[in-house]
Design a protein around this motif. Structure first.
Motif, PDB file in Angstrom:
ATOM      1  N   ARG A   1      -0.789   2.891   8.000  1.00 49.97           N
ATOM      2  CA  ARG A   1      -0.595   3.721   9.194  1.00 49.97           C
ATOM      3  C   ARG A   1      -1.054   2.975  10.450  1.00 49.97           C
ATOM      4  NH1 ARG A   1       0.934   8.731   7.668  1.00 49.97           N
ATOM      5  NH2 ARG A   1       0.456   9.363   5.520  1.00 49.97           N
TER       6      ARG A   1
ATOM      7  N   ASP B   1      -9.133   2.466   5.535  1.00 47.65           N
ATOM      8  CA  ASP B   1      -8.803   3.680   4.781  1.00 47.65           C
ATOM      9  C   ASP B   1      -7.339   4.080   4.982  1.00 47.65           C
ATOM     10  OD1 ASP B   1     -11.364   3.857   3.819  1.00 47.65           O
ATOM     11  OD2 ASP B   1     -12.054   5.252   5.370  1.00 47.65           O
ATOM     12  N   LYS B   2      -6.799   3.809   6.185  1.00 48.25           N
ATOM     13  CA  LYS B   2      -5.442   4.240   6.487  1.00 48.25           C
ATOM     14  C   LYS B   2      -4.462   3.066   6.550  1.00 48.25           C
ATOM     15  CE  LYS B   2      -6.752   8.537   8.755  1.00 48.25           C
ATOM     16  NZ  LYS B   2      -6.609   9.427   9.941  1.00 48.25           N
TER      17      LYS B   2
ATOM     18  N   LYS C   1       1.915   2.281  -3.459  1.00 46.37           N
ATOM     19  CA  LYS C   1       0.846   2.927  -4.226  1.00 46.37           C
ATOM     20  C   LYS C   1       0.625   4.361  -3.761  1.00 46.37           C
ATOM     21  CE  LYS C   1      -1.611  -1.404  -5.167  1.00 46.37           C
ATOM     22  NZ  LYS C   1      -2.851  -2.189  -4.919  1.00 46.37           N
ATOM     23  N   ASP C   2       0.624   4.579  -2.451  1.00 47.42           N
ATOM     24  CA  ASP C   2       0.390   5.929  -1.912  1.00 47.42           C
ATOM     25  C   ASP C   2       1.478   6.907  -2.324  1.00 47.42           C
ATOM     26  OD1 ASP C   2      -1.884   4.997  -0.744  1.00 47.42           O
ATOM     27  OD2 ASP C   2      -1.202   5.207   1.339  1.00 47.42           O
ATOM     28  N   PHE C   3       2.733   6.430  -2.352  1.00 41.81           N
ATOM     29  CA  PHE C   3       3.852   7.312  -2.683  1.00 41.81           C
ATOM     30  C   PHE C   3       4.411   7.058  -4.085  1.00 41.81           C
ATOM     31  CE2 PHE C   3       4.247   7.149   2.071  1.00 41.81           C
ATOM     32  CZ  PHE C   3       3.949   8.495   2.296  1.00 41.81           C
TER      33      PHE C   3
ATOM     34  N   PHE D   1       0.820  -1.215   0.000  1.00 42.34           N
ATOM     35  CA  PHE D   1       0.000   0.000   0.000  1.00 42.34           C
ATOM     36  C   PHE D   1       0.852   1.263   0.000  1.00 42.34           C
ATOM     37  CE2 PHE D   1      -2.336  -3.438   2.036  1.00 42.34           C
ATOM     38  CZ  PHE D   1      -3.492  -3.459   1.257  1.00 42.34           C
ATOM     39  N   ILE D   2       2.014   1.212   0.661  1.00 46.76           N
ATOM     40  CA  ILE D   2       2.915   2.365   0.667  1.00 46.76           C
ATOM     41  C   ILE D   2       3.391   2.689  -0.741  1.00 46.76           C
ATOM     42  CG2 ILE D   2       5.204   3.147   1.413  1.00 46.76           C
ATOM     43  CD1 ILE D   2       4.761   1.526   4.000  1.00 46.76           C
TER      44      ILE D   2
END
Length: 458
Positions: free
Chosen positions: A167, A163-164, A40-42, A37-38
């Motif tokens: 985190r 959603d997070k 994709k987010d960054f 997921f990281i």
């Protein structure tokens, strides 16, 4: 105090201290699912993914370099309490990172704590344990590492639809940190360290509680003799200590260079390489790897003081080499195998992780807690742990690059070849230390006994 009561007390002390292994395992494994997921987010490419994964290892290297002297000066107990505080701070930092740079820095902070805990915890347990239980009790640390890994996989799986996502995955690490910090407040310092610092009355009191049948004065005399001078790098490089250094650094190289942390850090990624298209499905499959790791570590704990270190190392490493070779073959013929490769990969990784968990996983850490004299034990274990983290960083930081350069099959063939050489190393140079007093191992070192026979009775 009765024998049964003292035995129960020692097991409680070791179990609480081994919570440090739980933290170690959690922060080792949590990145595997979070990375999907990281990235994709960054919008991370392979090189930056390697940095996110491996940043924690830079912290581990720094922690291992700095903490040998710290543990000898401050004591084993206080050092472990300090790592719990750093773990908690690092978990909050990484969970709130607003950029990939801040995330990387937070993982370096967590690595500092892992670098200390990875040798302070087994050192503490080895010095608090009677010789007849030492192997099983030190291996509790490895068991808690594996439980921490599977817990992190379950956390990853649980938050995969949140959603997070990543985190929350990182923030959960504060819970075991608090447990470790509070638990260690109620535990004693090790008698060896206390005696080495001249606090013999306190050391005698603790020895009487945890080893009532032991010749307390003889133990104190041995500890005082070994610990009368603080160990130095000059002493550590003395010719009579070189066999122990060779074994410690060698076993750590083998543990890492056979690819274990590519599986721990990149298991979901490997499953995606094999054909799993859903990130959540790949994470769920990874949970099975973690469970096998825990179960086989339990098997190792039950066998290590009965069967011995060397037979378990030999059998486990053969299983690792065979499974790595099978994985390499699967990827080599990936185009003709189709969906079958997905399930072959799952089965082969189960065999690989099980073989590691019964051998190199617990026994490498156990050996470095056994083979060094007291007055240099903290420094020597720090050096061996430093080597472990350097090798860990090198393997983890190059995995995705190796896959892109020599292919998936070539990468696993390379790990299998190293495993074969490692099996030869263990057969030739690793001593059998089952039930051997630490003082006997030190005497054999001083008498120039060959590396592979350091555990032989005098």
């Amino acid at each position: 105090m009765t024998d049964a009561t003292s035995k129960r007390l020692v097991f409680i002390i070791a179990a609480v201290a081994a919570t440090g292994g739980l933290l170690f395992g959690f922060d080792t494994g949590v990145i595997s699912g979070a990375l999907l997921f990281i990235k994709k987010d960054f919008a991370l490419h392979a090189y930056m993914q390697e940095w996110v994964v491996s940043a924690v290892l830079l912290g581990c290297i720094i922690g291992a370099m700095a903490s040998g002297r710290m543990v000898d000066i401050l004591g084993r107990r206080i050092s472990i309490i300090g790592t719990a505080c750093i773990f908690a701070a690092g978990s909050v930092w990484t969970s709130s990172a607003g950029s990939v740079e801040m995330l990387i820095m937070g993982r370096v902070v967590i690595g500092l704590a892992i670098g200390v805990a990875s040798y302070a915890v087994p050192l503490y347990i080895s010095e608090i344990s009677p010789p007849q239980y030492r192997g099983a009790l030190v291996s509790l640390n490895q068991l808690l590492i594996t439980i921490g890994i599977v817990a992190s996989y379950l956390v990853d799986d649980g938050f995969a639809h949140s959603d997070k996502t990543w985190r929350y995955m990182f923030l959960t690490g504060t819970t075991p940190a608090v447990i470790l910090g509070i638990g260690m407040l109620f535990l004693p310092e090790t008698p060896c360290w206390l005696a080495g610092k001249g606090r013999e009355d306190k050391a005698r009191d603790i020895l009487n509680r945890i080893m009532p049948d032991t010749d307390t004065q003889a133990e104190l005399d041995a500890a005082r003799k070994s610990g009368k001078e603080s160990g130095s790098m000059r002493e550590l490089s003395a010719p009579w200590l070189r066999p122990a250094l060779f074994i410690g650094i060698g076993i750590m190289f083998i543990q890492q260079a056979t690819g274990i942390n590519t599986v721990i850090y990149y298991a979901p990624t490997i499953f995606e390489m094999a054909g799993f298209t859903s990130a959540t499905t790949a994470i769920t499959a990874t949970v099975g790897v973690g469970i096998v790791n825990v179960l086989m570590t339990i098997v190792s704990i039950r066998l290590v003081d009965k069967v011995g270190r060397k037979p378990l190392l030999s059998a486990g490493m053969i299983g690792m080499v065979v499974s790595l070779s099978a994985l390499a073959l699967g990827f080599q013929f990936q185009t003709t195998m189709g969906d079958e490769l997905k399930w072959i990969t799952v089965g082969v990784l189960f065999i690989y992780i099980g073989s590691f968990a019964v051998s190199l996983g617990p026994i490498a850490w156990l050996l470095i807690a056994e083979i060094y004299p007291l007055n240099v034990r903290g420094l020597a274990m720090s050096l061996a742990t430093l080597a472990n983290w350097i090798f860990n960083f090198a393997i983890s930081f190059t995995f995705l690059s190796l896959v892109e350069t020599i292919g998936k099959a070539g990468t696993f063939w390379l790990y299998a070849a190293i495993g074969t050489l490692g099996w030869i190393f263990c057969r030739m140079y690793v001593p059998e230390t089952k039930g051997v007093p630490l003082e006997t191992i030190e005497a054999n070192l001083r008498n120039g006994i060959p590396a592979g026979k350091l555990g032989d009775p005098r």
